[in-house]
Design a protein around this motif. Structure first.
Motif, short mmCIF file in Angstrom:
data_model
loop_
_atom_site.label_atom_id
_atom_site.label_comp_id
_atom_site.label_asym_id
_atom_site.label_seq_id
_atom_site.Cartn_x
_atom_site.Cartn_y
_atom_site.Cartn_z
N LEU A 102 0.83 -1.19 0.00
CA LEU A 102 0.00 0.00 0.00
C LEU A 102 0.88 1.26 0.00
O LEU A 102 0.70 2.16 -0.82
CB LEU A 102 -0.91 -0.03 1.23
CG LEU A 102 -1.96 1.04 1.39
CD1 LEU A 102 -3.00 0.94 0.29
CD2 LEU A 102 -2.63 0.89 2.74
N LEU A 103 1.85 1.31 0.90
CA LEU A 103 2.75 2.46 0.98
C LEU A 103 3.60 2.58 -0.27
O LEU A 103 3.81 3.68 -0.78
CB LEU A 103 3.64 2.35 2.22
CG LEU A 103 2.92 2.46 3.56
CD1 LEU A 103 3.86 2.16 4.71
CD2 LEU A 103 2.31 3.83 3.72
N THR A 104 4.10 1.45 -0.76
CA THR A 104 4.93 1.47 -1.97
C THR A 104 4.16 2.05 -3.13
O THR A 104 4.66 2.91 -3.87
CB THR A 104 5.41 0.05 -2.30
OG1 THR A 104 6.17 -0.45 -1.20
CG2 THR A 104 6.27 0.03 -3.55
N HIS A 105 2.92 1.61 -3.31
CA HIS A 105 2.11 2.13 -4.41
C HIS A 105 1.89 3.64 -4.27
O HIS A 105 2.02 4.38 -5.24
CB HIS A 105 0.76 1.41 -4.47
CG HIS A 105 -0.15 2.00 -5.50
ND1 HIS A 105 0.02 1.79 -6.84
CD2 HIS A 105 -1.19 2.84 -5.37
CE1 HIS A 105 -0.89 2.46 -7.51
NE2 HIS A 105 -1.64 3.11 -6.64
N GLU A 108 5.18 5.49 -5.05
CA GLU A 108 5.59 5.42 -6.45
C GLU A 108 4.60 6.11 -7.38
O GLU A 108 5.00 6.58 -8.45
CB GLU A 108 5.77 3.96 -6.87
CG GLU A 108 6.98 3.33 -6.23
CD GLU A 108 7.16 1.86 -6.59
OE1 GLU A 108 6.22 1.25 -7.15
OE2 GLU A 108 8.23 1.32 -6.28
N SER A 109 3.33 6.18 -7.02
CA SER A 109 2.34 6.74 -7.95
C SER A 109 2.03 8.21 -7.70
O SER A 109 1.40 8.85 -8.53
CB SER A 109 1.04 5.94 -7.89
OG SER A 109 0.44 6.09 -6.63
N GLU A 110 2.47 8.74 -6.59
CA GLU A 110 2.20 10.14 -6.26
C GLU A 110 3.48 10.96 -6.37
O GLU A 110 4.57 10.46 -6.14
CB GLU A 110 1.66 10.26 -4.82
CG GLU A 110 0.36 9.54 -4.59
CD GLU A 110 -0.80 10.12 -5.38
OE1 GLU A 110 -0.88 11.35 -5.53
OE2 GLU A 110 -1.63 9.32 -5.85
N THR A 111 3.33 12.22 -6.74
CA THR A 111 4.46 13.14 -6.76
C THR A 111 4.54 13.79 -5.39
O THR A 111 3.63 14.52 -4.99
CB THR A 111 4.27 14.21 -7.84
OG1 THR A 111 4.08 13.57 -9.09
CG2 THR A 111 5.47 15.14 -7.91
N ARG A 117 8.54 14.28 1.48
CA ARG A 117 9.59 13.25 1.57
C ARG A 117 10.33 13.36 2.91
O ARG A 117 10.61 12.35 3.56
CB ARG A 117 10.57 13.37 0.39
CG ARG A 117 10.00 12.84 -0.91
CD ARG A 117 11.07 12.68 -1.99
NE ARG A 117 11.80 13.90 -2.29
CZ ARG A 117 11.38 14.86 -3.11
NH1 ARG A 117 10.21 14.74 -3.72
NH2 ARG A 117 12.12 15.93 -3.34
N ASN A 118 10.64 14.58 3.32
CA ASN A 118 11.34 14.79 4.60
C ASN A 118 10.49 14.30 5.76
O ASN A 118 11.00 13.70 6.71
CB ASN A 118 11.70 16.26 4.78
CG ASN A 118 12.82 16.70 3.86
OD1 ASN A 118 13.60 15.88 3.38
ND2 ASN A 118 12.88 17.99 3.59
N GLU A 119 9.19 14.54 5.69
CA GLU A 119 8.28 14.09 6.76
C GLU A 119 8.22 12.56 6.80
O GLU A 119 8.22 11.96 7.88
CB GLU A 119 6.88 14.68 6.56
CG GLU A 119 5.86 14.23 7.59
CD GLU A 119 6.17 14.68 9.02
OE1 GLU A 119 5.50 14.18 9.93
OE2 GLU A 119 7.08 15.51 9.23
#
Length: 132
Positions: A102-105, A108-111, A117-119
């Motif tokens: 779920l997290l990987t998707h 990978e699918s969201e910008t 990213r830092n959070e």
């Protein structure tokens, strides 16, 4: 401690919960005005019925304060608890209980912005188990 199960809700029930999270404790009239601006008696009845259904869930998703003439309703769980329960249910149903797919998707699918990213890194590091 086991997390309490989060009942499934309809889109209309979710809108009522979202209004309660946004507005805080509210009467049916306040919720109706918020959800159906300019709505009439049928809108009031709709909100009333949705609140009754949320109150009857096991466990209840709203509580009613009957101490005044106009009853006041409040959500019995926080938005993040609800979201977490829904995500856990999706992980159980679609990913064999693992949140990794779920997290990987999502990653990978969201910008993601630099701040997002830092959070994520901050959260991952904060939940890292200390080395023994």
């Amino acid at each position: 401690m086991a997390k309490r199960p989060i009942p499934k809700v309809t889109d209309a029930e979710l809108r009522v919960l979202e209004a309660l999270w946004e507005l805080g404790p509210s009467t049916i009239r306040r919720l109706t005005d918020h959800l159906y601006s300019g709505g009439g008696q049928s809108s009031y009845g709709t909100v009333q019925k949705l609140l009754e259904r949320l109150e009857e869930e096991r466990p209840p998703l709203v509580a009613r304060d009957r101490s005044s003439l106009s009853h006041v309703f409040v959500a019995t769980l926080k938005r993040d608890e609800f979201v977490g329960g829904q995500l856990r249910a999706v992980a159980e149903r679609l990913c064999g209980g693992s949140v990794t797919p779920l997290l990987t998707h999502l990653i990978e699918s969201e910008t993601l912005t630099e701040a997002e990213r830092n959070e994520l890194w901050r959260l991952l590091n904060a939940h890292r188990k200390p080395k023994s």
